[in-house]
Scaffold this motif. Structure first.
Motif, PDB file in Angstrom:
ATOM      1  N   ALA A 151      97.148 -22.376  99.379  1.00 24.52           N
ATOM      2  CA  ALA A 151      97.158 -23.872 100.147  1.00 24.52           C
ATOM      3  C   ALA A 151      95.850 -24.695  99.637  1.00 24.52           C
ATOM      4  N   ASP A 152      94.800 -23.809  99.177  1.00 23.99           N
ATOM      5  CA  ASP A 152      93.468 -24.614  98.850  1.00 23.99           C
ATOM      6  C   ASP A 152      93.650 -25.360  97.450  1.00 23.99           C
ATOM      7  N   ILE A 153      94.575 -24.812  96.703  1.00 18.84           N
ATOM      8  CA  ILE A 153      94.765 -25.403  95.348  1.00 18.84           C
ATOM      9  C   ILE A 153      95.836 -26.473  95.641  1.00 18.84           C
ATOM     10  N   ASN A 154      96.856 -26.445  96.387  1.00 20.80           N
ATOM     11  CA  ASN A 154      97.723 -27.201  96.695  1.00 20.80           C
ATOM     12  C   ASN A 154      98.579 -28.045  95.708  1.00 20.80           C
ATOM     13  N   ILE A 155      99.281 -27.091  94.804  1.00 18.95           N
ATOM     14  CA  ILE A 155      99.964 -27.738  93.613  1.00 18.95           C
ATOM     15  C   ILE A 155     101.444 -28.147  94.139  1.00 18.95           C
ATOM     16  N   ASP A 156     101.861 -29.288  93.575  1.00 17.58           N
ATOM     17  CA  ASP A 156     103.196 -29.948  94.003  1.00 17.58           C
ATOM     18  C   ASP A 156     104.173 -29.285  92.905  1.00 17.58           C
ATOM     19  N   TRP A 157     104.880 -28.484  92.984  1.00 16.53           N
ATOM     20  CA  TRP A 157     105.651 -27.873  92.086  1.00 16.53           C
ATOM     21  C   TRP A 157     106.835 -28.895  91.610  1.00 16.53           C
ATOM     22  N   GLN A 158     107.167 -29.825  92.345  1.00 11.83           N
ATOM     23  CA  GLN A 158     108.065 -30.593  92.266  1.00 11.83           C
ATOM     24  C   GLN A 158     109.453 -29.980  92.360  1.00 11.83           C
ATOM     25  N   LEU A 159     109.555 -28.962  93.037  1.00 11.44           N
ATOM     26  CA  LEU A 159     110.988 -28.354  93.557  1.00 11.44           C
ATOM     27  C   LEU A 159     110.899 -27.598  94.726  1.00 11.44           C
ATOM     28  N   SER A 160     111.891 -27.619  95.420  1.00  6.65           N
ATOM     29  CA  SER A 160     111.988 -26.918  96.718  1.00  6.65           C
ATOM     30  C   SER A 160     111.690 -25.633  96.552  1.00  6.65           C
ATOM     31  N   SER A 161     110.826 -24.673  97.371  1.00  7.80           N
ATOM     32  CA  SER A 161     110.456 -23.577  97.125  1.00  7.80           C
ATOM     33  C   SER A 161     111.473 -22.300  97.284  1.00  7.80           C
ATOM     34  N   ASP A 162     112.774 -22.895  97.978  1.00  7.15           N
ATOM     35  CA  ASP A 162     113.833 -21.905  97.920  1.00  7.15           C
ATOM     36  C   ASP A 162     114.628 -21.928  96.537  1.00  7.15           C
ATOM     37  N   LEU A 163     114.224 -22.832  95.628  1.00 10.89           N
ATOM     38  CA  LEU A 163     114.785 -22.740  94.355  1.00 10.89           C
ATOM     39  C   LEU A 163     114.074 -22.004  93.453  1.00 10.89           C
ATOM     40  N   PHE A 164     112.880 -21.253  93.856  1.00  7.57           N
ATOM     41  CA  PHE A 164     111.830 -20.666  93.217  1.00  7.57           C
ATOM     42  C   PHE A 164     112.200 -19.227  92.846  1.00  7.57           C
ATOM     43  N   GLU A 165     112.171 -18.814  91.593  1.00 13.02           N
ATOM     44  CA  GLU A 165     112.383 -17.287  91.184  1.00 13.02           C
ATOM     45  C   GLU A 165     111.294 -16.831  90.430  1.00 13.02           C
ATOM     46  N   LEU A 166     110.678 -15.737  90.823  1.00 18.07           N
ATOM     47  CA  LEU A 166     109.281 -15.246  90.405  1.00 18.07           C
ATOM     48  C   LEU A 166     109.406 -13.836  90.587  1.00 18.07           C
ATOM     49  N   SER A 167     108.353 -13.197  89.664  1.00 22.03           N
ATOM     50  CA  SER A 167     108.425 -11.716  89.433  1.00 22.03           C
ATOM     51  C   SER A 167     107.712 -11.269  90.669  1.00 22.03           C
ATOM     52  N   GLU A 168     108.303  -9.943  90.806  1.00 18.67           N
ATOM     53  CA  GLU A 168     107.570  -9.335  92.106  1.00 18.67           C
ATOM     54  C   GLU A 168     106.070  -9.492  91.869  1.00 18.67           C
ATOM     55  N   LYS A 169     105.495  -9.161  90.727  1.00 16.60           N
ATOM     56  CA  LYS A 169     104.049  -9.142  90.494  1.00 16.60           C
ATOM     57  C   LYS A 169     103.627 -10.370  90.754  1.00 16.60           C
ATOM     58  N   ASP A 170     104.190 -11.727  90.567  1.00 18.02           N
ATOM     59  CA  ASP A 170     103.572 -12.765  90.741  1.00 18.02           C
ATOM     60  C   ASP A 170     103.741 -13.121  92.234  1.00 18.02           C
ATOM     61  N   LEU A 171     104.434 -12.770  93.070  1.00 17.30           N
ATOM     62  CA  LEU A 171     104.497 -12.774  94.535  1.00 17.30           C
ATOM     63  C   LEU A 171     103.492 -12.202  95.059  1.00 17.30           C
ATOM     64  N   LEU A 172     102.912 -11.205  94.899  1.00 15.38           N
ATOM     65  CA  LEU A 172     101.919 -10.270  95.193  1.00 15.38           C
ATOM     66  C   LEU A 172     100.293 -10.856  94.784  1.00 15.38           C
ATOM     67  N   LEU A 173     100.129 -12.012  94.008  1.00 13.90           N
ATOM     68  CA  LEU A 173      98.904 -12.443  93.632  1.00 13.90           C
ATOM     69  C   LEU A 173      98.223 -12.789  94.553  1.00 13.90           C
ATOM     70  N   PRO A 174      96.805 -12.764  94.414  1.00 15.27           N
ATOM     71  CA  PRO A 174      95.835 -13.311  95.531  1.00 15.27           C
ATOM     72  C   PRO A 174      95.673 -14.752  95.509  1.00 15.27           C
ATOM     73  N   THR A 175      94.850 -15.286  96.611  1.00 15.69           N
ATOM     74  CA  THR A 175      94.426 -16.673  96.513  1.00 15.69           C
ATOM     75  C   THR A 175      92.948 -16.669  96.013  1.00 15.69           C
ATOM     76  N   LEU A 176      92.794 -18.016  95.490  1.00 17.63           N
ATOM     77  CA  LEU A 176      91.710 -18.137  95.024  1.00 17.63           C
ATOM     78  C   LEU A 176      90.446 -17.761  95.737  1.00 17.63           C
ATOM     79  N   LYS A 177      90.458 -18.035  97.134  1.00 14.16           N
ATOM     80  CA  LYS A 177      89.345 -17.544  98.087  1.00 14.16           C
ATOM     81  C   LYS A 177      89.224 -16.053  98.087  1.00 14.16           C
ATOM     82  N   SER A 178      90.069 -15.232  97.655  1.00 17.22           N
ATOM     83  CA  SER A 178      90.074 -13.853  97.673  1.00 17.22           C
ATOM     84  C   SER A 178      89.431 -13.265  96.274  1.00 17.22           C
ATOM     85  N   LEU A 179      89.610 -14.250  95.323  1.00 17.64           N
ATOM     86  CA  LEU A 179      88.885 -13.744  94.066  1.00 17.64           C
ATOM     87  C   LEU A 179      87.268 -13.883  94.268  1.00 17.64           C
ATOM     88  N   GLU A 180      86.858 -14.966  95.097  1.00 25.02           N
ATOM     89  CA  GLU A 180      85.582 -15.029  95.317  1.00 25.02           C
ATOM     90  C   GLU A 180      85.011 -14.033  96.068  1.00 25.02           C
TER      91      GLU A 180
END
Length: 180
Positions: A151-180
């Motif tokens: 939410a802090d980066i707030n990217i408009d991916w131009q597609l509805s999120s129900d169309l997204f297909e992501l790898s299991e690994k990508d679904l578990l990635l952290p937020t930018l704040k958690s990297l800090e």
């Protein structure tokens, strides 16, 4: 070749001159000297990667840490993608900001992403073939990433999120704040 600056220091949209005739087209997709003259970056690419994906496939946001960091020059060989670069350089005035560029086979645009950025893309067409040059070799131990819907980066991916297909690994990635 013409390099267009983006709002993120070091990121450039590359516009190539395409020569069309009755046989098709020709263009020089990379010339190290012209690239350096236009961008100020003298980059030696050592690895090429290519992926084929269908509509809604979202890959990213990925980066390599430390000495394994990679600069990339990316483009769509077929289809249309929304390509995104996120500035994760903590000392940068644009830390946490992003640029998003539509890359298509037809528009011929490329995006140069220097080291210190997370990168990802989503396929907007039925299918797309995506190609990128890297200036450093992939190192599994240096993998890093950010969740695509931070939410802090707030990217408009131009597609509805129900169309997204992501790898299991990508679904578990952290937020930018958690990297800090």
């Amino acid at each position: 070749m013409k390099a267009e600056k983006t709002k993120l220091d070091g990121c450039f949209i590359i516009h190539d001159t395409v020569f069309h005739d009755s046989r098709g087209y020709f263009f020089e997709s990379f010339n190290r000297q012209k690239f350096a003259d236009q961008t100020g970056w003298d980059v030696s690419f050592v690895q090429d990667n290519q992926s084929f994906s269908s509509k809604g496939v979202l890959r990213g946001l990925h980066f390599q840490k430390g000495d394994a960091a990679q600069a990339k020059l990316v483009r769509a060989l077929t289809g249309k993608v929304l390509d995104v670069a996120v500035d994760i350089r903590k000392d940068s005035p644009t830390y946490g900001e992003h640029v998003a560029v539509e890359l298509t086979a037809e528009n011929g645009k490329q995006l140069f992403i220097p080291r210190g950025f997370a990168h990802g893309f989503v396929v907007l067409s039925e299918t797309a073939t995506f190609f990128y040059k890297c200036d450093n070799y992939y190192n599994k131990a240096a993998e890093g990433g950010l969740i695509y819907n931070d939410a802090d980066i707030n990217i408009d991916w131009q597609l509805s999120s129900d169309l997204f297909e992501l790898s299991e690994k990508d679904l578990l990635l952290p937020t930018l704040k958690s990297l800090e």
